[in-house]
Design a protein around this motif. Structure first.
Motif, short mmCIF file in Angstrom:
data_model
loop_
_atom_site.label_atom_id
_atom_site.label_comp_id
_atom_site.label_asym_id
_atom_site.label_seq_id
_atom_site.Cartn_x
_atom_site.Cartn_y
_atom_site.Cartn_z
N ASN A 257 36.95 -23.93 23.40
CA ASN A 257 37.41 -23.36 22.13
C ASN A 257 36.27 -23.16 21.12
N LEU A 258 35.10 -22.85 21.62
CA LEU A 258 33.96 -22.59 20.74
C LEU A 258 33.81 -21.10 20.44
N VAL A 259 34.34 -20.26 21.32
CA VAL A 259 34.29 -18.82 21.10
C VAL A 259 35.64 -18.22 21.45
N SER A 260 35.88 -17.04 20.91
CA SER A 260 37.06 -16.26 21.27
C SER A 260 36.62 -14.80 21.41
N VAL A 261 37.51 -13.99 21.93
CA VAL A 261 37.21 -12.57 22.10
C VAL A 261 38.25 -11.79 21.31
N ASP A 262 37.77 -10.89 20.43
CA ASP A 262 38.71 -10.12 19.60
C ASP A 262 39.29 -8.95 20.40
N ALA A 263 40.15 -8.18 19.75
CA ALA A 263 40.85 -7.08 20.41
C ALA A 263 39.89 -6.01 20.95
N LEU A 264 38.70 -5.91 20.36
CA LEU A 264 37.72 -4.92 20.81
C LEU A 264 36.78 -5.47 21.88
N GLY A 265 37.00 -6.73 22.28
CA GLY A 265 36.16 -7.34 23.30
C GLY A 265 34.91 -7.99 22.76
N LYS A 266 34.79 -8.09 21.44
CA LYS A 266 33.62 -8.72 20.80
C LYS A 266 33.80 -10.23 20.79
N VAL A 267 32.76 -10.95 21.18
CA VAL A 267 32.81 -12.41 21.21
C VAL A 267 32.55 -12.93 19.80
N ILE A 268 33.40 -13.85 19.37
CA ILE A 268 33.31 -14.42 18.03
C ILE A 268 33.16 -15.92 18.15
N TYR A 269 32.19 -16.47 17.42
CA TYR A 269 31.98 -17.92 17.43
C TYR A 269 32.92 -18.58 16.44
N ARG A 270 33.69 -19.53 16.87
CA ARG A 270 34.57 -20.38 16.05
C ARG A 270 35.15 -19.69 14.82
N ASN A 271 35.96 -18.70 15.06
CA ASN A 271 36.65 -17.99 13.97
C ASN A 271 35.70 -17.45 12.90
N GLY A 272 34.56 -16.96 13.32
CA GLY A 272 33.64 -16.32 12.38
C GLY A 272 32.69 -17.27 11.68
N ALA A 273 32.65 -18.53 12.09
CA ALA A 273 31.71 -19.48 11.48
C ALA A 273 30.28 -19.04 11.78
N LYS A 274 29.34 -19.54 11.00
CA LYS A 274 27.92 -19.20 11.18
C LYS A 274 27.47 -19.62 12.57
N LEU A 275 26.81 -18.72 13.25
CA LEU A 275 26.35 -18.97 14.61
C LEU A 275 25.18 -19.96 14.60
N PRO A 276 25.29 -21.08 15.32
CA PRO A 276 24.17 -22.03 15.38
C PRO A 276 22.93 -21.37 15.98
N SER A 277 21.78 -21.70 15.46
CA SER A 277 20.54 -21.05 15.90
C SER A 277 20.25 -21.28 17.38
#
Length: 143
Positions: free
Chosen positions: A52-72
């Motif tokens: 549950n660290l990433v999800s995929v939106d309707a367009l197939g784009k990978v999103i980190y934790r509901n749009g949280a800042k991506l860890p470096s």
């Protein structure tokens, strides 16, 4: 998660031109970069979705934790995977090692998501117990 600019910042514009404009070596071909990024993000998602660290939106784009800042560190490893895909069959030893390291790291994160999220703070438990408040000691020798 990552962008073309992330790849330019890490590996340089000249390298991306060389890897994407295979005929003229003059410009970065965005469609080639976009494909490599999508492939890299898909690979990252295959490891991290179950945690549950990433999800995929309707367009197939990978999103980190509901749009949280991506860890470096996640950005770094995703960029290394995208770079590996850009090299195709002509990878160098360094590019291949970075890819292998990224995959090993993702496997560790999958097993221990706190590597990205940090330790989960314990919630105080609601107790139905008794509170004990000590009395003050009386001063028998007051003037």
């Amino acid at each position: 998660m990552i962008t073309q600019q992330d790849l330019i910042d890490r590996f340089g514009e000249k390298e991306l031109i060389k890897l994407t404009d295979r005929d003229n070596y003059q410009v970065i071909v965005e469609s080639v970069v976009d494909t490599a990024i999508a492939d890299a993000e898909g690979e990252v998602a295959s490891y991290l979705r179950s945690a549950n660290l990433v999800s995929v939106d309707a367009l197939g784009k990978v999103i980190y934790r509901n749009g949280a800042k991506l860890p470096s560190d996640l950005a770094l490893h995703t960029c290394n995977i995208a770079r590996y895909y850009l090299y195709g069959n002509g990878t160098t030893e360094t590019v291949e090692k970075r890819y292998d390291d990224a995959v090993k790291w993702l496997d560790k994160v999958k097993k221990d998501p706190t590597m990205l999220t940090g330790p989960i703070a314990e919630q105080p438990s609601a107790s139905g117990g008794i509170s004990v408040i000590p009395n003050t000691v009386p001063n028998l020798y007051q003037d």
